[in-house]
Write a protein that holds these residues in place. Structure first.
Motif, PDB file in Angstrom:
ATOM      1  N   MET A 173      41.142  38.098  57.021  1.00 29.87           N
ATOM      2  CA  MET A 173      41.014  36.685  56.643  1.00 29.87           C
ATOM      3  C   MET A 173      41.116  36.523  55.118  1.00 29.87           C
ATOM      4  O   MET A 173      40.573  37.332  54.371  1.00 29.87           O
ATOM      5  N   MET A 174      41.776  35.485  54.693  1.00 35.30           N
ATOM      6  CA  MET A 174      41.932  35.237  53.261  1.00 35.30           C
ATOM      7  C   MET A 174      40.643  34.689  52.652  1.00 35.30           C
ATOM      8  O   MET A 174      39.975  33.862  53.270  1.00 35.30           O
ATOM      9  N   ALA A 175      40.347  35.149  51.455  1.00 32.88           N
ATOM     10  CA  ALA A 175      39.171  34.644  50.743  1.00 32.88           C
ATOM     11  C   ALA A 175      39.416  33.196  50.332  1.00 32.88           C
ATOM     12  O   ALA A 175      40.530  32.819  49.987  1.00 32.88           O
ATOM     13  N   LYS A 176      38.372  32.401  50.403  1.00 29.37           N
ATOM     14  CA  LYS A 176      38.467  30.995  50.011  1.00 29.37           C
ATOM     15  C   LYS A 176      37.893  30.763  48.621  1.00 29.37           C
ATOM     16  O   LYS A 176      38.309  29.855  47.916  1.00 29.37           O
ATOM     17  N   THR A 177      36.901  31.564  48.262  1.00 27.50           N
ATOM     18  CA  THR A 177      36.308  31.436  46.932  1.00 27.50           C
ATOM     19  C   THR A 177      36.216  32.811  46.278  1.00 27.50           C
ATOM     20  O   THR A 177      36.239  33.840  46.957  1.00 27.50           O
ATOM     21  N   ALA A 178      36.104  32.797  44.960  1.00 26.74           N
ATOM     22  CA  ALA A 178      35.917  34.026  44.194  1.00 26.74           C
ATOM     23  C   ALA A 178      34.946  33.711  43.062  1.00 26.74           C
ATOM     24  O   ALA A 178      34.761  32.547  42.700  1.00 26.74           O
ATOM     25  N   ALA A 179      34.342  34.749  42.513  1.00 25.76           N
ATOM     26  CA  ALA A 179      33.513  34.610  41.324  1.00 25.76           C
ATOM     27  C   ALA A 179      34.016  35.617  40.309  1.00 25.76           C
ATOM     28  O   ALA A 179      34.337  36.752  40.661  1.00 25.76           O
ATOM     29  N   ALA A 180      34.115  35.183  39.056  1.00 25.19           N
ATOM     30  CA  ALA A 180      34.671  36.064  38.032  1.00 25.19           C
ATOM     31  C   ALA A 180      34.041  35.818  36.669  1.00 25.19           C
ATOM     32  O   ALA A 180      33.494  34.754  36.397  1.00 25.19           O
ATOM     33  N   LEU A 181      34.177  36.835  35.842  1.00 18.58           N
ATOM     34  CA  LEU A 181      33.830  36.752  34.421  1.00 18.58           C
ATOM     35  C   LEU A 181      35.152  36.837  33.675  1.00 18.58           C
ATOM     36  O   LEU A 181      36.088  37.482  34.145  1.00 18.58           O
ATOM     37  N   HIS A 182      35.237  36.206  32.514  1.00 17.34           N
ATOM     38  CA  HIS A 182      36.447  36.407  31.711  1.00 17.34           C
ATOM     39  C   HIS A 182      36.157  36.267  30.233  1.00 17.34           C
ATOM     40  O   HIS A 182      35.169  35.680  29.819  1.00 17.34           O
TER      41      HIS A 182
END
Length: 93
Positions: free
Chosen positions: A1-10
């Protein structure tokens, strides 16, 4: 299943060489939030570069691609119209 949300630092910088140097520092164990506060020109710098959770399609395409397809935790180098980003994807849901 494809991810709908992500969390990231940049960390957002103007030059590729600076972004590459930041990745080298991270790979040697430097703390992401410390480097973000020191170098990033994004308002997220004050939160250690934390962008929180976002939906697919909310970020510019190049950034989105890394966040939804790139390896987790590994720092990635991404060029967008805003400059050079060092991106660390924390998780996807």
């Amino acid at each position: 299943m494809m991810a709908k949300t992500a969390a990231a630092l940049h960390i957002l910088v103007k030059h590729q060489t600076q972004a590459e140097d930041i990745i080298k520092q991270l790979n040697k164990g430097a703390k992401f939030d410390v480097l973000a506060k020191k170098h990033s020109s994004c308002p997220s710098a004050k939160n250690g570069g934390n962008l929180g959770e976002f939906k697919k399609g909310q970020m510019v395409p190049q950034f989105d691609k890394v966040c939804f397809n790139g390896e987790l935790i590994t720092p990635h180098l991404v060029k967008t119209k805003f400059g050079w980003h060092v991106v660390k994807v924390l998780y996807r849901t």
